[in-house]
Design a protein around this motif. Structure first.
Motif, PDB file in Angstrom:
ATOM      1  N   GLN A 251      -2.905   5.602  -7.813  1.00 22.98           N
ATOM      2  CA  GLN A 251      -3.719   5.942  -6.645  1.00 22.98           C
ATOM      3  C   GLN A 251      -5.202   5.917  -6.988  1.00 22.98           C
ATOM      4  O   GLN A 251      -6.031   5.379  -6.249  1.00 22.98           O
ATOM      5  CB  GLN A 251      -3.330   7.331  -6.143  1.00 22.98           C
ATOM      6  CG  GLN A 251      -2.106   7.307  -5.246  1.00 22.98           C
ATOM      7  CD  GLN A 251      -1.546   8.693  -5.017  1.00 22.98           C
ATOM      8  OE1 GLN A 251      -2.214   9.696  -5.236  1.00 22.98           O
ATOM      9  NE2 GLN A 251      -0.294   8.729  -4.572  1.00 22.98           N
ATOM     10  N   MET A 252      -5.516   6.488  -8.114  1.00 24.43           N
ATOM     11  CA  MET A 252      -6.908   6.561  -8.570  1.00 24.43           C
ATOM     12  C   MET A 252      -7.473   5.156  -8.773  1.00 24.43           C
ATOM     13  O   MET A 252      -8.612   4.869  -8.346  1.00 24.43           O
ATOM     14  CB  MET A 252      -6.927   7.339  -9.897  1.00 24.43           C
ATOM     15  CG  MET A 252      -8.251   7.844 -10.306  1.00 24.43           C
ATOM     16  SD  MET A 252      -8.754   9.169  -9.184  1.00 24.43           S
ATOM     17  CE  MET A 252     -10.170   9.754 -10.036  1.00 24.43           C
TER      18      MET A 252
ATOM     19  N   ALA B 166      -6.445   2.344  -7.418  1.00 21.14           N
ATOM     20  CA  ALA B 166      -6.571   1.640  -6.136  1.00 21.14           C
ATOM     21  C   ALA B 166      -7.847   2.086  -5.429  1.00 21.14           C
ATOM     22  O   ALA B 166      -8.549   1.272  -4.813  1.00 21.14           O
ATOM     23  CB  ALA B 166      -5.344   1.911  -5.285  1.00 21.14           C
ATOM     24  N   LYS B 167      -8.144   3.362  -5.531  1.00 19.31           N
ATOM     25  CA  LYS B 167      -9.328   3.921  -4.856  1.00 19.31           C
ATOM     26  C   LYS B 167     -10.612   3.387  -5.473  1.00 19.31           C
ATOM     27  O   LYS B 167     -11.568   3.067  -4.775  1.00 19.31           O
ATOM     28  CB  LYS B 167      -9.264   5.450  -4.972  1.00 19.31           C
ATOM     29  CG  LYS B 167     -10.078   6.186  -3.938  1.00 19.31           C
ATOM     30  CD  LYS B 167      -9.832   7.666  -4.051  1.00 19.31           C
ATOM     31  CE  LYS B 167     -11.031   8.322  -4.752  1.00 19.31           C
ATOM     32  NZ  LYS B 167     -10.754   9.743  -5.034  1.00 19.31           N
ATOM     33  N   ASN B 168     -10.614   3.284  -6.772  1.00 23.72           N
ATOM     34  CA  ASN B 168     -11.847   2.904  -7.481  1.00 23.72           C
ATOM     35  C   ASN B 168     -12.073   1.396  -7.576  1.00 23.72           C
ATOM     36  O   ASN B 168     -13.154   0.968  -8.003  1.00 23.72           O
ATOM     37  CB  ASN B 168     -11.823   3.481  -8.902  1.00 23.72           C
ATOM     38  CG  ASN B 168     -12.087   4.981  -8.913  1.00 23.72           C
ATOM     39  OD1 ASN B 168     -12.514   5.557  -7.906  1.00 23.72           O
ATOM     40  ND2 ASN B 168     -11.823   5.622 -10.042  1.00 23.72           N
ATOM     41  N   ARG B 169     -11.085   0.641  -7.270  1.00 28.88           N
ATOM     42  CA  ARG B 169     -11.216  -0.808  -7.494  1.00 28.88           C
ATOM     43  C   ARG B 169     -12.296  -1.414  -6.586  1.00 28.88           C
ATOM     44  O   ARG B 169     -12.344  -1.153  -5.369  1.00 28.88           O
ATOM     45  CB  ARG B 169      -9.874  -1.493  -7.220  1.00 28.88           C
ATOM     46  CG  ARG B 169      -9.872  -2.894  -7.740  1.00 28.88           C
ATOM     47  CD  ARG B 169      -8.508  -3.453  -7.916  1.00 28.88           C
ATOM     48  NE  ARG B 169      -8.626  -4.726  -8.592  1.00 28.88           N
ATOM     49  CZ  ARG B 169      -7.719  -5.662  -8.550  1.00 28.88           C
ATOM     50  NH1 ARG B 169      -6.587  -5.449  -7.885  1.00 28.88           N
ATOM     51  NH2 ARG B 169      -7.913  -6.771  -9.180  1.00 28.88           N
TER      52      ARG B 169
ATOM     53  N   GLN C 127       0.820  -1.229   0.000  1.00 31.10           N
ATOM     54  CA  GLN C 127       0.000   0.000   0.000  1.00 31.10           C
ATOM     55  C   GLN C 127       0.847   1.269   0.000  1.00 31.10           C
ATOM     56  O   GLN C 127       0.531   2.237  -0.695  1.00 31.10           O
ATOM     57  CB  GLN C 127      -0.943  -0.019   1.197  1.00 31.10           C
ATOM     58  CG  GLN C 127      -2.257  -0.664   0.814  1.00 31.10           C
ATOM     59  CD  GLN C 127      -3.314  -0.567   1.881  1.00 31.10           C
ATOM     60  OE1 GLN C 127      -3.038  -0.222   3.034  1.00 31.10           O
ATOM     61  NE2 GLN C 127      -4.538  -0.889   1.520  1.00 31.10           N
TER      62      GLN C 127
ATOM     63  N   TRP D  87      -0.434   9.247  -9.942  1.00 34.43           N
ATOM     64  CA  TRP D  87      -1.854   9.628  -9.855  1.00 34.43           C
ATOM     65  C   TRP D  87      -2.725   8.488 -10.368  1.00 34.43           C
ATOM     66  O   TRP D  87      -3.739   8.134  -9.744  1.00 34.43           O
ATOM     67  CB  TRP D  87      -2.090  10.903 -10.691  1.00 34.43           C
ATOM     68  CG  TRP D  87      -3.531  11.280 -10.736  1.00 34.43           C
ATOM     69  CD1 TRP D  87      -4.224  11.997  -9.805  1.00 34.43           C
ATOM     70  CD2 TRP D  87      -4.482  10.895 -11.743  1.00 34.43           C
ATOM     71  NE1 TRP D  87      -5.530  12.111 -10.155  1.00 34.43           N
ATOM     72  CE2 TRP D  87      -5.727  11.441 -11.350  1.00 34.43           C
ATOM     73  CE3 TRP D  87      -4.405  10.163 -12.924  1.00 34.43           C
ATOM     74  CZ2 TRP D  87      -6.884  11.276 -12.108  1.00 34.43           C
ATOM     75  CZ3 TRP D  87      -5.573  10.007 -13.668  1.00 34.43           C
ATOM     76  CH2 TRP D  87      -6.792  10.552 -13.264  1.00 34.43           C
TER      77      TRP D  87
ATOM     78  N   ASN E  81     -10.084  -7.663   2.216  1.00 35.66           N
ATOM     79  CA  ASN E  81      -9.904  -6.737   1.085  1.00 35.66           C
ATOM     80  C   ASN E  81      -9.777  -7.465  -0.247  1.00 35.66           C
ATOM     81  O   ASN E  81      -9.123  -6.984  -1.157  1.00 35.66           O
ATOM     82  CB  ASN E  81      -8.645  -5.883   1.312  1.00 35.66           C
ATOM     83  CG  ASN E  81      -8.873  -4.870   2.412  1.00 35.66           C
ATOM     84  OD1 ASN E  81      -9.898  -4.211   2.441  1.00 35.66           O
ATOM     85  ND2 ASN E  81      -7.927  -4.792   3.326  1.00 35.66           N
TER      86      ASN E  81
ATOM     87  N   ASP F 200     -13.501   9.877 -12.694  1.00 35.56           N
ATOM     88  CA  ASP F 200     -13.583  10.767 -11.534  1.00 35.56           C
ATOM     89  C   ASP F 200     -14.809  10.445 -10.675  1.00 35.56           C
ATOM     90  O   ASP F 200     -14.820  10.699  -9.475  1.00 35.56           O
ATOM     91  CB  ASP F 200     -13.691  12.235 -12.009  1.00 35.56           C
ATOM     92  CG  ASP F 200     -12.440  12.624 -12.788  1.00 35.56           C
ATOM     93  OD1 ASP F 200     -11.378  12.068 -12.465  1.00 35.56           O
ATOM     94  OD2 ASP F 200     -12.543  13.431 -13.734  1.00 35.56           O
TER      95      ASP F 200
END
Ligand SMILES: Nc1ncnc2c1ncn2[C@@H]1O[C@H](COP(=O)(O)OP(=O)(O)OP(=O)(O)O)[C@@H](O)[C@H]1O
Length: 621
Positions: free
Chosen positions: A472-473, A475-478, A379, A469, A488, A430
């Motif tokens: 990170q994006m 990982a957040k949306n998965r 992470q 970016w 997880n 987004d």
């Protein structure tokens, strides 16, 4: 009565002299025993005393009889007599005719010049000399004959090359020596010339009246000659040097070529590894798992190809016995293998993508076996434990930078999507809540061999900051769904697609390559995960898509004419990155836990079947 006359028997052969005298003795001795022969076996003559018969001197007949065809020369005669005739019969002893013939012959022979008859020794010498010279001529003729028909020599042995090199060295040394001598002589001459006063000699003393050339002029001419010679030798040296330089350059080029062939990662992968490979990685256990470690034997570092899974078997009498099941892969990475070690082994695929090929790397395995760790890293990654995606993009950046010097300009763009329940989602969106309303479609460009997902966000990957970016994006949306196995656990396949379009501004050449880095959803069996409802549906989609992926890879390995990519969204999306000259790598992840043994076995079996073409269908459900 005996005649005191002696006769000399001579012949070109000592043997003949001996045999003649023996014949004379044989012919004369039985009747009179008056024959006295002096002869020397190895000289050219023998003296023969012939008897008088009834007071008459020996007739030519007797002589003839005795001579048996060899020369008989009366002693005291200066010239030699050679008398040849057929051997007479003993019955014709007193044949007057023959005696007369002999005398006639003797008389005629007396006129011959003695000098015309060669002595025996000289004859022998002449003969052997002639023989020798004829042998030599024959030999030289045959050598000439052979060499004329020999093909020119094109290959030399190492010793011949050494000799040639030595000769060249000698030649070079000689030239240098010659130049030195010339320079020295030149110096001496100059010295002499400087020391010598310029004297005009009397014309009648040394020079022709009209010639007013001074002594100095003569020396100047000599110096000019020497200079000319030196210049010629210098030119010869220079041309020799140029030849040597070109040879050295030639060898250097060869070496460079060999080095490139050896070191070029793309070619390496192509020629030595094949297009589809299977690697295996064992995750290290964490502290809390220490009491649940399975007996898995794998190489300590990343050099092995075999992994063995132990199991306890009980025999008929209830005696327990440990047995091992071996699995072989293209490479097995043990628990101590580092992220860098892993990446070194996949770097050739990334390199080949920059050079215009397609590549696809899958992370396969059960939940919590370390797939995401391999692909993205932990992470909060550091430079040491970051995963394959950031390393690959950095390698692409570096390689593209290097190629700029050769006129290459690249555009790098990326899409990050996931396939959840066989539907595509955009991980760079987004507003992830909009996912359900958008229908993403896979678009293949058959001309360029590229694939893109329409309506999914495409990012221009121009810096490491953009890459960070993107990660990170994503990982957040998965989509992460909770299961029994892992809080997880990801229930979707995530795919990071990198497209490279390169143009060479010098040559006008174009290159297009796509790299797909796929983190597959957990492959655990339904019974183990205890899924129900939505999660059961997820698991079914996951297993079905993995099964189709396996079938497609097997068909590619078998070089089947028809491969059905459309059976699942995953295989359809990756169509261009699986077929043709694309390089495919399946990274199977293994959990070290005893409680995960069944899943481990299932994963190893899945991977094993990928390596063996023409295998039966493998059902995950
Ligand atoms: N080689 C490794 N070294 C150290 N830690 C590791 C390694 N592999 C995995 N881990 C750790 O194990 C845990 C599970 O790994 P990871 O999330 O990558 O598994 P996964 O197979 O992706 O699971 P899922 O399918 O549920 O996403 C993580 O905490 C990860 O940091």
């Amino acid at each position: 009565m005996y005649s005191n006359k002696t006769f000399k028997v001579t012949s070109s052969s000592a043997n003949k002299v001996g045999s003649t005298t023996r014949k004379i003795r044989k012919a004369q001795a039985p009747s009179s025993k008056m024959l006295d022969i002096e002869y020397n076996d190895y000289s050219s003559f023998a003296k023969v005393k012939l008897p008088e018969i009834n007071g008459n001197p020996t007739t030519g007949n007797e002589m003839k009889e005795a001579s048996c065809g060899v020369p008989i020369i009366p002693e005291g005669r200066k010239s030699q007599l050679i008398y040849h005739t057929r051997t007479p019969s003993l019955k014709r002893k007193n044949d007057e005719g023959l005696a007369a013939e002999l005398q006639r012959n003797i008389r005629s022979f007396q006129k011959d010049d003695i000098t015309k008859i060669p002595s025996k020794r000289s004859t022998i010498c002449c003969g052997s000399l002639k023989k020798l010279s004829s042998v030599r001529t024959n030999q030289s003729e045959s050598i000439e004959r052979v060499t004329k028909h020999l093909p020119p020599k094109t290959k030399f042995t190492s010793s011949e090359i050494e000799v040639m090199n030595l000769r060249n060295e000698i030649l070079r040394a000689r030239i240098e020596l010659y130049i030195k001598e010339q320079i020295e002589a030149l110096n001496n001459t100059m010295q002499l010339q400087d020391d010598t006063p310029e004297v005009e000699y009397e014309p009648d003393q040394f020079m022709v009246e009209e010639d007013h050339t001074s002594y100095k002029d003569v020396h100047m001419a000599e110096i000019k000659d020497s200079l000319m010679n030196i210049r010629q030798y210098c030119e010869a040296m220079q041309s020799m040097n140029a030849n040597l330089n070109s040879e050295v350059n030639h060898y250097k080029n060869d070496l460079e070529l060999n080095k490139n062939v050896k070191e070029h990662p793309r070619r390496n992968f192509h020629e030595h590894k094949g297009n589809i490979k299977v690697f295996c990685r064992v995750r290290p256990p964490v502290l809390s798992e220490c009491e649940d470690i399975a007996d898995i034997r794998f190489p300590p570092y990343s050099y092995g190809k075999k992994i063995s899974l132990a199991s306890i078997k009980r025999n008929y009498w209830g005696v327990e016995r440990e047995t091992f099941k071996d699995y072989k892969f293209d490479k097995v990475f043990g628990a101590s293998a580092t992220q860098e070690e892993i990446y070194t082994n996949v770097a050739p695929i990334v390199q080949s993508v920059v050079d215009g090929s397609n590549g696809c790397i899958f992370a396969y395995g059960q939940t919590c076996s370390g797939k995401t760790y391999t692909m993205q890293g932990p992470q909060d990654p550091t430079i040491y434990n970051e995963g394959m995606i950031p390393r690959a993009v950095r390698q692409i950046f570096n390689h593209v930078d290097e190629l700029k010097t050769q006129g290459w300009e690249y555009e790098i763009e990326g899409q990050f999507i996931e396939i959840y329940n066989d539907n595509i989602r955009d991980l760079l969106s987004d507003d992830p809540s909009n996912h359900r309303g958008i229908k993403f479609r896979t678009i293949h460009d058959e001309q360029t061999g590229t694939t893109m997902v329409n309506k999914a966000k495409t990012v221009n990957l121009d810096s490491v900051a953009t890459l960070n970016w993107v990660l990170q994006m994503a990982a957040k949306n998965r989509a992460v769904a909770s299961t029994k196995s892992n809080a997880n656990s990801s229930r979707s396949h995530s795919i990071f697609m990198v497209r490279l379009m390169g143009t060479n501004t010098i040559t006008g050449e174009n290159r297009i390559g796509t790299l797909n880095l796929v983190d597959l959803a957990g492959s655990e069996r339904l019974s183990k995960s205890g899924s129900q409802g939505d999660h059961l549906q997820e698991a079914r989609y996951i297993n079905s898509s993995l099964s189709h992926l396996k079938t497609v890879i097997q068909c590619i390995k078998e070089k089947s004419d028809h491969i059905n990519f459309r059976n699942s969204t995953l295989t359809w999306l990756l169509k261009n990155s699986l077929r043709g000259n694309a390089k495919v790598l399946m990274f199977v992840h293994i959990s070290p836990l005893e409680s995960a043994r069944a899943e481990t076995e299932s994963s190893l079996e899945f991977a094993r079947l990928l390596r063996i073409p023409q295998c039966s269908q493998f059902h995950l459900l």
